[in-house]
Design a protein around this motif. Structure first.
Motif, PDB file in Angstrom:
ATOM      1  N   ALA A 137       0.828  -1.202   0.000  1.00 40.69           N
ATOM      2  CA  ALA A 137       0.000   0.000   0.000  1.00 40.69           C
ATOM      3  C   ALA A 137       0.860   1.248   0.000  1.00 40.69           C
ATOM      4  N   GLY A 138       0.377   2.265  -0.704  1.00 35.97           N
ATOM      5  CA  GLY A 138       1.085   3.531  -0.704  1.00 35.97           C
ATOM      6  C   GLY A 138       0.356   4.595  -1.493  1.00 35.97           C
ATOM      7  N   PRO A 139       0.742   5.860  -1.292  1.00 38.13           N
ATOM      8  CA  PRO A 139       0.127   6.969  -2.010  1.00 38.13           C
ATOM      9  C   PRO A 139       0.918   7.345  -3.261  1.00 38.13           C
ATOM     10  N   SER A 140       0.217   7.964  -4.221  1.00 33.38           N
ATOM     11  CA  SER A 140       0.847   8.565  -5.401  1.00 33.38           C
ATOM     12  C   SER A 140       1.674   7.511  -6.161  1.00 33.38           C
ATOM     13  N   TYR A 141       2.957   7.759  -6.350  1.00 33.74           N
ATOM     14  CA  TYR A 141       3.831   6.794  -7.021  1.00 33.74           C
ATOM     15  C   TYR A 141       3.792   5.453  -6.294  1.00 33.74           C
ATOM     16  N   GLY A 142       3.578   5.500  -4.973  1.00 32.27           N
ATOM     17  CA  GLY A 142       3.455   4.270  -4.201  1.00 32.27           C
ATOM     18  C   GLY A 142       2.255   3.447  -4.610  1.00 32.27           C
ATOM     19  N   ALA A 160      -3.910  -4.813  -2.254  1.00 35.37           N
ATOM     20  CA  ALA A 160      -3.181  -3.648  -2.770  1.00 35.37           C
ATOM     21  C   ALA A 160      -3.943  -2.390  -2.391  1.00 35.37           C
ATOM     22  N   GLY A 161      -3.239  -1.440  -1.782  1.00 36.90           N
ATOM     23  CA  GLY A 161      -3.828  -0.163  -1.411  1.00 36.90           C
ATOM     24  C   GLY A 161      -3.287   0.945  -2.279  1.00 36.90           C
ATOM     25  N   VAL A 162      -4.161   1.607  -3.034  1.00 34.14           N
ATOM     26  CA  VAL A 162      -3.780   2.634  -4.001  1.00 34.14           C
ATOM     27  C   VAL A 162      -4.459   3.932  -3.571  1.00 34.14           C
ATOM     28  N   ARG A 272      -7.234  -8.147  -3.179  1.00 36.05           N
ATOM     29  CA  ARG A 272      -8.224  -7.203  -2.663  1.00 36.05           C
ATOM     30  C   ARG A 272      -7.697  -5.796  -2.947  1.00 36.05           C
ATOM     31  N   LEU A 273      -8.540  -4.936  -3.507  1.00 30.84           N
ATOM     32  CA  LEU A 273      -8.062  -3.637  -3.967  1.00 30.84           C
ATOM     33  C   LEU A 273      -8.772  -2.497  -3.249  1.00 30.84           C
ATOM     34  N   LEU A 274      -7.987  -1.644  -2.618  1.00 27.90           N
ATOM     35  CA  LEU A 274      -8.483  -0.384  -2.054  1.00 27.90           C
ATOM     36  C   LEU A 274      -8.009   0.741  -2.960  1.00 27.90           C
ATOM     37  N   PHE A 275      -8.954   1.551  -3.451  1.00 30.17           N
ATOM     38  CA  PHE A 275      -8.610   2.640  -4.376  1.00 30.17           C
ATOM     39  C   PHE A 275      -9.268   3.912  -3.854  1.00 30.17           C
ATOM     40  N   ARG A 302     -12.731  -1.866  -2.963  1.00 33.76           N
ATOM     41  CA  ARG A 302     -13.398  -0.729  -2.341  1.00 33.76           C
ATOM     42  C   ARG A 302     -12.865   0.537  -3.006  1.00 33.76           C
ATOM     43  N   TYR A 303     -13.779   1.328  -3.574  1.00 31.65           N
ATOM     44  CA  TYR A 303     -13.422   2.600  -4.206  1.00 31.65           C
ATOM     45  C   TYR A 303     -14.048   3.727  -3.398  1.00 31.65           C
ATOM     46  N   ARG A 304     -13.256   4.775  -3.129  1.00 31.12           N
ATOM     47  CA  ARG A 304     -13.794   5.895  -2.362  1.00 31.12           C
ATOM     48  C   ARG A 304     -13.212   7.208  -2.854  1.00 31.12           C
TER      49      ARG A 304
END
Length: 331
Positions: A137-142, A160-162, A272-275, A302-304
């Motif tokens: 998991a990570g923000p932006s480029y992450g 995966a956390g996006v 499992r995808l968090l976006f 999960r999209y938010r």
């Protein structure tokens, strides 16, 4: 922060990087099976300190999310945050000495890809004894790295956390665009500025503008009553970063991502995808085409859209509002 040699590494291009060093930070304890690890991936111009108290990146710190019983639960998981290949915070990159010349690689550092960045992380985790990842998991480029992990090592990644990221690279942010920005500076010297005093002034001005674009000024309005105080803090943050970062790393990492596009492969994602996107993010704004494309993902997702004034910084600033999402990612 620790540094570990992962040996020589053959890039996707076929070129071999000798003795690759990777800087990383860990929290928690790896279980006997090597199966309780979580990889936290950082943004374009930050490093492996996202989980470390007292550090602040362009995306914000996740230190408040870490600890026993917290969403990033150190009683349950072993967290690794490693500096990207080609970056400037301890991992082999353009500022590293090239053994063949005795000087920094500089602009001669080979082109790398997201595949290479993730491959180096994979090698690091192997050396640390990690056999399985509960999440990346990570923000932006992450976020791009998390998606790349889900596709490159699908059998190894549960989730995966996006966050404040996308499924493709925004136009106009490639290696050539970055190189042209730097070439306009008299400090550039064709990328061989190491022996000419560096590029502090150029980086300082660039960082000031970037932090404003990311929404940091809006954050300071909530914390500091006067414009003078806010300006002073922006300048302090910019000086600190300009002292440490390497412009050639910005070129290398921009080049690594400029062809990143997972749209044709979204149906391959089983993790499992968090976006999460932010309503005011100028870099990765909410996009109906993205939400429609994510329908291809076959696994649980999960999209938010996070309604926040903090733009690209929201993944760090709004950490309290992400607690439930991260607990969903790491059940």
């Amino acid at each position: 922060m620790k540094t570990l040699s992962i040996g020589s590494y053959t890039l996707e291009s076929g070129q071999v990087l000798p003795d690759v060093q990777v800087a990383y930070v860990t929290h928690g304890t790896l279980d006997a099976q090597g199966a309780n690890a979580v990889l936290v991936t950082h943004g374009y111009t930050s490093g492996p300190s996202m989980l470390s108290p007292g550090h602040h990146t362009a995306e914000g710190s996740w230190a408040s999310l870490l600890g026993p019983g917290r969403p990033l639960d150190t009683d349950r998981f072993f967290f690794v945050c490693s500096n990207m290949l080609g970056s400037a915070f301890g991992t082999t990159g353009p500022r590293t000495i090239n053994a063949a010349t005795g000087k920094p690689w500089g602009p001669d550092f080979p082109a790398v890809t997201l595949h290479d960045i993730v491959g180096v992380q994979h090698r690091l985790l192997e050396k640390l004894g990690v056999q399985h990842l509960r999440a990346v998991a990570g923000p932006s480029y992450g976020g791009w790295q998390a998606l790349q992990w889900a596709l490159q090592y699908p059998e190894m990644v549960d989730a995966a956390g996006v966050l404040m990221s996308g499924i493709t690279h925004p136009p106009g942010l490639g290696a050539e665009e970055q190189r042209k920005r730097f070439a306009a500076s008299p400090q550039w010297h064709g990328g061989w500025y190491y022996e000419h005093g560096g590029m502090f002034d150029t980086l300082f001005e660039m960082r000031l503008q970037t932090l404003r674009n990311y929404g940091l000024e809006r954050l300071y309005e909530d914390r500091m009553p006067t414009a003078e105080q806010r300006q002073a803090e922006l300048e302090r943050q910019s000086r600190d970063w300009a002292d440490k970062f390497d412009p050639n790393s910005m070129v290398v990492l921009a080049g690594a991502a400029e062809h990143f596009d997972v749209r044709p492969r979204l149906d391959e994602i089983r993790a499992r995808l968090l976006f999460v996107v932010c309503t005011t993010d100028k870099i990765f704004p909410p996009d109906p085409a993205v939400t429609q494309a994510l329908d291809q993902v076959r696994g649980e997702k999960r999209y938010r859209e996070l309604d926040s004034p903090y733009g690209h910084m929201a993944s760090g600033v709004e950490w309290r509002r992400l607690e439930d999402d991260l607990r969903w990612l790491l059940p």
